[in-house]
Scaffold this motif. Structure first.
Motif, short mmCIF file in Angstrom:
data_model
loop_
_atom_site.label_atom_id
_atom_site.label_comp_id
_atom_site.label_asym_id
_atom_site.label_seq_id
_atom_site.Cartn_x
_atom_site.Cartn_y
_atom_site.Cartn_z
N ARG A 1 53.95 37.56 50.34
CA ARG A 1 53.16 37.08 51.50
C ARG A 1 52.60 38.28 52.24
O ARG A 1 53.34 39.20 52.62
N PHE A 2 51.31 38.29 52.41
CA PHE A 2 50.69 39.38 53.18
C PHE A 2 49.37 38.90 53.78
O PHE A 2 48.78 37.92 53.31
N VAL A 3 48.94 39.60 54.82
CA VAL A 3 47.66 39.29 55.44
C VAL A 3 46.59 40.19 54.82
O VAL A 3 46.78 41.41 54.71
N ALA A 4 45.51 39.58 54.37
CA ALA A 4 44.41 40.35 53.78
C ALA A 4 43.58 40.96 54.90
O ALA A 4 42.59 40.40 55.35
N VAL B 1 45.63 31.06 51.81
CA VAL B 1 45.44 31.06 50.36
C VAL B 1 46.83 31.00 49.75
O VAL B 1 47.65 31.86 50.02
N ALA B 2 47.10 29.96 48.97
CA ALA B 2 48.42 29.83 48.35
C ALA B 2 48.22 29.53 46.88
O ALA B 2 47.42 28.68 46.51
N MET B 3 48.90 30.26 46.05
CA MET B 3 48.83 29.96 44.63
C MET B 3 50.06 30.43 43.89
O MET B 3 50.84 31.22 44.40
N THR B 4 50.21 29.89 42.68
CA THR B 4 51.31 30.29 41.82
C THR B 4 50.73 31.02 40.62
O THR B 4 49.75 30.58 40.03
N LEU B 5 51.31 32.15 40.30
CA LEU B 5 50.90 32.88 39.11
C LEU B 5 52.07 32.86 38.13
O LEU B 5 53.15 33.37 38.43
N THR B 6 51.83 32.24 36.98
CA THR B 6 52.88 32.12 35.97
C THR B 6 52.62 33.11 34.84
O THR B 6 51.57 33.06 34.20
N GLU C 1 41.06 34.72 39.37
CA GLU C 1 40.51 35.57 40.43
C GLU C 1 40.94 34.97 41.76
O GLU C 1 40.75 33.78 42.00
N ILE C 2 41.52 35.78 42.62
CA ILE C 2 41.94 35.29 43.94
C ILE C 2 40.86 35.68 44.94
O ILE C 2 40.46 36.85 45.00
N ARG C 3 40.37 34.71 45.70
CA ARG C 3 39.39 34.99 46.75
C ARG C 3 40.01 34.66 48.09
O ARG C 3 40.52 33.55 48.29
N ALA C 4 39.98 35.59 49.00
CA ALA C 4 40.49 35.34 50.34
C ALA C 4 39.44 35.82 51.34
O ALA C 4 38.51 36.53 50.97
N THR C 5 39.58 35.38 52.57
CA THR C 5 38.70 35.85 53.64
C THR C 5 39.52 36.75 54.54
O THR C 5 40.72 36.52 54.74
N GLN C 6 38.85 37.76 55.06
CA GLN C 6 39.54 38.75 55.90
C GLN C 6 40.39 38.07 56.96
O GLN C 6 39.90 37.17 57.65
N GLY C 7 41.63 38.48 57.07
CA GLY C 7 42.54 37.89 58.04
C GLY C 7 43.38 36.75 57.49
O GLY C 7 44.32 36.31 58.14
N ASP C 8 43.05 36.30 56.29
CA ASP C 8 43.83 35.21 55.68
C ASP C 8 45.27 35.65 55.38
O ASP C 8 45.50 36.80 54.98
N LEU C 9 46.17 34.69 55.54
CA LEU C 9 47.53 34.91 55.06
C LEU C 9 47.57 34.44 53.60
O LEU C 9 47.25 33.29 53.30
N VAL C 10 47.90 35.36 52.72
CA VAL C 10 47.92 35.07 51.29
C VAL C 10 49.37 34.90 50.85
O VAL C 10 50.23 35.72 51.21
N GLU C 11 49.63 33.82 50.12
CA GLU C 11 50.98 33.61 49.59
C GLU C 11 50.88 33.36 48.09
O GLU C 11 50.22 32.42 47.65
N VAL C 12 51.50 34.22 47.33
CA VAL C 12 51.46 34.08 45.88
C VAL C 12 52.90 33.98 45.36
O VAL C 12 53.74 34.82 45.68
N THR C 13 53.15 32.91 44.62
CA THR C 13 54.46 32.75 44.01
C THR C 13 54.37 33.18 42.56
O THR C 13 53.60 32.61 41.79
#
Lengths: 498, 144
Positions: free
Chosen positions: A169-172, A82-87, A114-126
């Motif tokens: 960057r973190f793992v959900a 999951v990768a997204m930018t929050l401005t 709203e950020i949706r991730a699945t368990q174990g996903d690596l989430v990257e938010v800028t």
């Protein structure tokens, strides 16, 4: 002569009396001043909770080989799932169905996406700061991320200035309902709208997902109540017999009741942790701590009528069902669910009978000076900010903490980076499902005993999530022995986490 | 010093009136907004002007009381220290009532009653300057 002496004596007495008043007050005032720039490492009173560790504050800073929070990051390599930018922006915020207020947005809206991730996903938010003059950060409220990703200005990073950016960057790891918000000048920025929600869904194979899975973020903007940024009733579509999961998020500063009218419901999860074998309740409300989340699960009535999910009371609520269907009213139920005895007990993942550290977090209130300002201020263990406890733990410790509140007001206590289990309230042991929290409503006159496993090294805030209270000094920290932070409160980046 | 004493005492009496006005405004503001469907929990010091003013007054009046007491030591007003001390004592009591009332709201009633006492006695202190003038002027020669 007599006259002169009497005059002199009078002057001396007057001066002495004045000094007797002014000097102690002046000293108290002076002693309360907090430097413009300081490290939380140097702040407060070391509390080892009966465990081993360095007792010397300064010594801890200079421990050779001390681990910097900078190194406690999430995975630095790997393609994010999951990768997204929050401005972040500052300015006019038109509320849907309501007035336009002065506020803040992420990607042009509040709540942010709203950020949706699945368990174990690596989430990257800028995080990009477009125009927030005081700077911003993102704290992942309730997600037990590695310390460097925790987003606390002046503790785990510097506030991101206008034009700057920061990557998280973190793992959900854990499923559940969470939210994110700025932790820079948070008592203004969060209130003004700089937040959003994060849902971590289970891997599809594990559980049958509900037909309807919706987030209900409740927020008051300048006195206007909203759900997902909208004033008044919000309709979401569901059919008779559907299972619906409504994820209620209290993003305000005070406790809030939520309930379902028109169908029985169960509390499936609290603060991102599943309740063990929740039972159906009816005509009953459940309290959502400020900053806390409660997942409500229900089966839509067979007759096709709609249900109402209330939040606090009043029109602003969520209606689930076919549009225009008959919906129940807005009355708040009289009964309140007690999570202390709800659900079925289950073994805890660690032994709480012989804790390695035992801490007290006693909240009171007294007159005094806070950074030179006279007033009625919160105390922790009898002392005013900055003489607050610095709770020290070592990795692997089982920790119990007794939260006691006699301050006259309720305090939603939020521990970063960890989930704690409630052991007892006012001496009465928990008899229900393990009640895991990251945000716990401690009412006036209440005492909670909680326990957690120190399994996430770092320097963590442990504060009141009534954010103005935090700004008034109701803030302490939990620190792992051997970990230090290079960041400072104040400083060039003007870090002000509260 | 004497006129400073009088002005300070009068400011305290005036302050009490403003405190009564601000807290009444605050509560009608809250009740009206709650009537319109706003959540009670959304109110805090910043969003309710009346309450904000009351908080400011609650800081300013104790300061005035403190300065009045200090001025009284130097002002040579017969009975001046006594009245300033009484006013200051009542202000301290007022603060204490406020603290206790957060936990036991019924004590708030004493906060309201004590406010009237502060106003009346601050006014009495202000009058003491004039009253002592009448008494002290003829006495002055005998003091020597």
């Amino acid at each position: 002569m007599v006259n002169v002496r009497r005059g002199q004596l009078r002057l001396i007495l007057a001066t002495v009396a004045t000094a007797a008043i002014v000097v102690p007050l002046g000293w108290m005032w002076y002693a309360s001043l907090v430097p413009e720039t300081y490290s939380v490492m140097d702040m407060g009173i070391i509390d080892l909770g009966g465990g081993p560790g360095p007792s010397d504050h300064a010594g801890m800073d200079e421990t050779p080989g001390a681990l910097s929070v900078d190194t406690l990051t999430g995975p630095q390599t790997g393609t994010p799932d999951v990768a997204m930018t929050l401005t972040a922006e500052q300015g006019d915020l038109p509320l849907e169905g309501g007035p336009t207020v002065d506020g803040y947005t992420f990607n042009g809206s509040s709540p942010g996406p709203e950020i949706r991730a699945t368990q174990g996903d690596l989430v990257e938010v800028t995080l990009v700061n477009e125009s927030v003059s005081e700077g911003v950060t993102i704290h992942w409220h309730g997600v037990d991320v590695p310390n460097a990703e925790d987003g606390v200005a002046g503790v785990t990073q510097d506030a991101v200035p206008t034009g700057g950016e920061h990557v998280y960057r973190f793992v959900a790891d854990d499923t559940g309902t969470y939210w994110y918000h700025s932790h820079q000048v948070s008592h203004e920025q969060v209130r003004g709208g700089l937040f959003g929600t994060l849902v971590v869904e289970p891997r599809a194979a594990q559980v049958e997902p509900p037909a309807l899975d919706v987030v209900m973020a409740v927020h008051g903007y300048d006195g206007t109540d909203t759900i997902n940024g909208r004033v008044g009733e919000t309709w979401v579509d569901a059919e008779a017999g559907d299972t619906a999961r409504v994820r209620v998020v209290n993003t305000d500063s005070g406790p809030m009741l939520t309930w379902v009218a028109g169908a029985p419901y169960r509390v499936a999860a609290v603060d991102g942790r599943d309740v063990n074998k929740p039972t159906d309740v009816e005509d009953t409300a459940v309290l959502v701590t400020a900053g806390g989340r409660v997942d409500l699960e229900l089966t839509m009535p067979a007759d096709g009528s709609a249900v109402r999910v209330g939040a606090g009371g009043g029109e602003t609520s969520m209606l689930v069902g076919q549009d225009e269907a008959d919906a129940p009213g807005t009355d708040v139920p009289d009964d309140e669910l007690d999570l202390l005895s709800y659900g079925t007990p289950a073994p805890l993942p660690f032994d709480v009978t012989a804790p390695d550290r035992e801490f007290d977090y006693t909240i009171g209130r007294r007159p005094g000076f806070l950074d030179g300002r006279p007033g009625m201020w919160w105390t922790i263990n009898g002392k005013l900010f900055p003489d607050v406890p610095m709770y020290v733990v070592a990795e692997g410790d089982v920790v119990t903490m007794t939260l006691e509140n006699s301050s006259g007001q309720v305090h939603p206590m939020h521990l970063h980076g960890h989930h704690a289990v409630v052991l007892s309230r006012n001496g009465i042991e928990a008899t229900g499902s393990p009640w895991w929290v990251d945000s716990l409503d401690v009412g006036d006159g209440e005492t909670y005993e909680i326990a957690f496993l120190a399994d996430n090294p770092g320097v963590w805030m442990d504060h009141c999530h009534n954010l103005p209270h935090a700004a008034e000094g109701l803030v302490a920290h939990l620190m792992y022995d051997g970990v230090s932070t290079p960041y400072v409160v104040g400083g060039e980046d003007d870090n002000h986490p509260e | 010093m004497r006129s400073t004493y009088r002005v300070l005492a009068m400011l305290i009496a005036l302050g009490v009136v403003l405190q009564a006005a601000s807290i009444a405004f605050a509560w009608f503001d809250v009740l009206s907004a709650v009537d319109d469907g706003q959540a009670f929990a959304d109110f805090d010091d910043d969003s309710n002007v009346g309450h904000l003013l009351h908080s400011i007054g609650g800081t300013v009046i104790p300061l005035l009381g403190l300065v009045l007491l200090i001025v009284s030591f130097f002002a040579k007003i017969p009975g001046g220290v006594k009245w300033a001390a009484i006013v200051f004592g009542l202000i301290v009591l007022q603060f204490a009532f406020a603290i206790v009332a957060f936990g036991i709201p019924a004590v708030g009633a004493l906060h309201g009653i004590n406010a009237i006492a502060i106003g009346v006695l601050a006014d009495r202190a202000a009058r003491q300057v004039g009253a002592s003038d009448a008494v002290t002027t003829p006495r002055a020669p005998t003091a020597a």
